[in-house]
Design a protein around this motif. Structure first.
Motif, PDB file in Angstrom:
ATOM      1  N   LEU A 116       0.834  -1.205   0.000  1.00  9.55           N
ATOM      2  CA  LEU A 116       0.000   0.000   0.000  1.00  9.55           C
ATOM      3  C   LEU A 116       0.872   1.260   0.000  1.00  9.55           C
ATOM      4  N   VAL A 144      -7.530   4.567   1.470  1.00  2.97           N
ATOM      5  CA  VAL A 144      -7.985   3.276   1.970  1.00  2.97           C
ATOM      6  C   VAL A 144      -8.243   3.399   3.465  1.00  2.97           C
ATOM      7  N   LEU A 306      -8.103  -3.291  -4.322  1.00  5.78           N
ATOM      8  CA  LEU A 306      -7.844  -1.894  -3.998  1.00  5.78           C
ATOM      9  C   LEU A 306      -8.265  -0.945  -5.126  1.00  5.78           C
ATOM     10  N   THR A 308      -9.977   2.137  -6.766  1.00  4.57           N
ATOM     11  CA  THR A 308     -10.336   3.446  -6.213  1.00  4.57           C
ATOM     12  C   THR A 308     -11.109   4.322  -7.192  1.00  4.57           C
TER      13      THR A 308
END
Length: 315
Positions: A116, A144, A306, A308
């Motif tokens: 990340l 996140v 993940l 976005t």
């Protein structure tokens, strides 16, 4: 992102050109030789952590001395709306750090957090997420929210130090009856990592599912049980931390219209389910999706979770 700079006329060092408070005007400044986005944000926004706003507004990460830089003084893309789509915020749900079923190992968790960091993700708080969902705040494009459903000592000893080393934050949802038990955190430890910037949420008092009504149980009895589980746990957290507890993770990750209504009635600002899904600004605040992360999620799968930006033609 130079679109905002074109649409909004610059104010030179605070020069007022528009008195409408709904249209915060950017500042046009000049970078110093040693400036970074963080130092510019610190100087003009009094918050170095808002360096991402400088980067996203100007579409670049470095500046030379004397170069003009636009400094946004407020949200310039509320709701995360872009010409090519809209923003969604992934929320990760960990049952714990360890070798038990449903958990992730310390080494795997460490690898995931470093991934990340290397990919430019920014960890946020539930407060920031709710401001985003109210259309009153803006988040970095790669935001996140990391959450834990545990009061285990292993989280305090292993998980939290990894997060702190990377400059990350997280939210810990507690079943308050577990705090202080064997192999669990103490309230002193909870207070400590709360002071370090972590958020403490509620997961009921016992952690039992609130959607399962016992066979033959009177509705009034069931109703009082749901109310007691949520009210007592929230009250205990507030008493120990001396601050409001605003966020709920439904025990076992499930909810119903009754449980969600009770969460709203008791004053929770938002509540989270344990189910993968998107969280754009227009999502249900009492049904925010959290993606479970356990030992079955490998590195490739983790990256795919993940997302976005949801592609859409918003022109």
């Amino acid at each position: 992102m130079l679109i905002g700079a074109i649409l909004l006329p610059p104010a030179i060092h605070g020069e007022e050109t528009n008195t409408d408070p709904a249209l915060p005007l950017p500042l046009l400044v000049r970078a110093r030789q040693t400036d970074t986005p963080a130092s510019i944000a610190q100087r003009f926004l009094n918050d170095a952590s808002k360096g991402w706003m400088i980067v996203e507004y100007n579409g670049r990460e470095t500046f030379t001395g004397g170069e003009p830089v636009m400094v946004p003084t407020g949200p310039f893309q509320p709701g995360g709306l872009f010409p090519d789509g809209y923003q969604t915020v992934p929320v990760l749900a960990y049952a714990g750090i360890g070798d038990s079923t449903g958990q992730v190992s310390p080494s795997t968790f460490n690898d995931q957090m470093h991934w990340l960091k290397n990919e430019g993700f920014v960890t946020i708080t539930p407060d920031a997420l709710i401001d985003f969902m109210k259309f009153s705040g803006q988040l970095p494009r790669r935001s996140v929210l990391i959450t834990f459903d545990t009061a285990s000592q292993s989280l305090y000893a292993t998980g939290i130090p990894i997060l702190k080393k990377l400059g990350f934050t997280a939210t810990v949802f507690l079943s308050t009856s577990a705090v202080g038990r064997k192999h669990a955190m103490t309230w002193d430890q909870v207070r400590q990592f709360r002071k370090d910037g972590f958020t403490i949420g509620c997961r009921g008092r016992s952690g039992r599912s609130l959607t399962r009504r016992t066979k033959g149980q009177a509705f009034e009895t069931y109703f009082k049980l749901v109310e007691s589980e949520l009210h007592r746990s929230r009250h205990e957290i507030e008493a120990h931390l001396d601050e409001p507890c605003l966020y709920l993770a439904y025990p076992h990750g499930d909810t119903s219209s009754l449980v969600s209504a009770m969460a709203a009635k008791l004053g929770f600002a938002a509540a989270f389910i344990r189910r993968a899904g998107n969280n754009p600004f227009f999502a249900d605040r009492y049904g925010i999706h959290r993606t479970p992360i356990d030992s079955r999620v490998d590195a490739e799968q983790f990256a795919k979770l993940l997302t976005t930006i949801i592609p859409a033609d918003l022109n």
